[in-house]
Scaffold this active site. Sequence first.
Site, PDB file in Angstrom:
ATOM      1  CB  CYS A  90      -0.974  -0.042   1.176  1.00 18.69           C
ATOM      2  SG  CYS A  90      -2.350   1.134   1.027  1.00 18.69           S
ATOM      3  CG  HIS A 207      -3.232  -3.619   3.566  1.00 22.61           C
ATOM      4  ND1 HIS A 207      -2.253  -2.990   4.295  1.00 22.61           N
ATOM      5  CD2 HIS A 207      -3.896  -2.636   2.900  1.00 22.61           C
ATOM      6  CE1 HIS A 207      -2.309  -1.691   4.086  1.00 22.61           C
ATOM      7  NE2 HIS A 207      -3.296  -1.442   3.232  1.00 22.61           N
ATOM      8  CD  GLU A 209      -0.609  -5.613   6.107  1.00 20.00           C
ATOM      9  OE1 GLU A 209      -1.065  -4.453   6.216  1.00 20.00           O
ATOM     10  OE2 GLU A 209      -0.310  -6.125   4.999  1.00 20.00           O
TER      11      GLU A 209
END
EC number: 6.3.5.3
Length: 240
Positions: A90, A207, A209
């Site tokens: 990002c 994302h 994660e």
Amino acid sequence: MPSKLKFGVVVFPGSNCDYDTYFVLEKIFNQDVKFIWHKDRSVGDVDVVILPGGFSYGDYLRPGAIARFSPIMEDIIRFANRGGKVLGICNGFQVLVEAGLLPGALLRNSSLRFVCKYVYVRVENNDTFFTSLCDEGEVLKLPIAHGDGNYYVDDETLKKLIDNNQIVFRYCDRYGNVTEESNPNGSIYNIAGVINEEGNVLGMMPHPERCSEPVLGCTDGAKIFNSLIHSLLFTEEFFK
């Protein structure tokens, strides 16, 4: 051969996914992790550098434009140019583009609105350190959260990206169809992630994660980290 990789997670003023990334790498994937402060001059002894999501320097001027001049970036550029593995997520993707480590630019979303939701991306290239455990054409469900994710390159650069197989992810529907409706931000060619020509620097807007453990309701992001860990730990050439 070591049993773990050494990750460094860069912290800029305004980073807000640094602890998420640290937690996932240490607690979920059992890797060695350290924070790298933006004023540091060296990444130190690491195998992988991750530039996490957030709003570095408040996104003043444009996302990533100021972070690109942080002291640590000089060594990250050196690290990348010597073959070190770098992942920008990002805002991290935006920083890598501003630093010239990846081509293109990240513009305002075509809707002119911040977009925060799950999307689907299709794996276009699984012959990378970051996607080696994925199948080509596999569809991953990943979250996005950005206001400036509209990836743009000129026609000549787009052709080069396609010809060199540097487009790693494209926005699609749940069935893998790349459509205008499945593009959340207006990115050219539905591009969600690209890699450099050398194959060691990846930038992606979604994302991973945030979707790497079952408690979060989705684990597709784990494939990105597991691919990286598996590729490096079990690639003999990496330790020559």
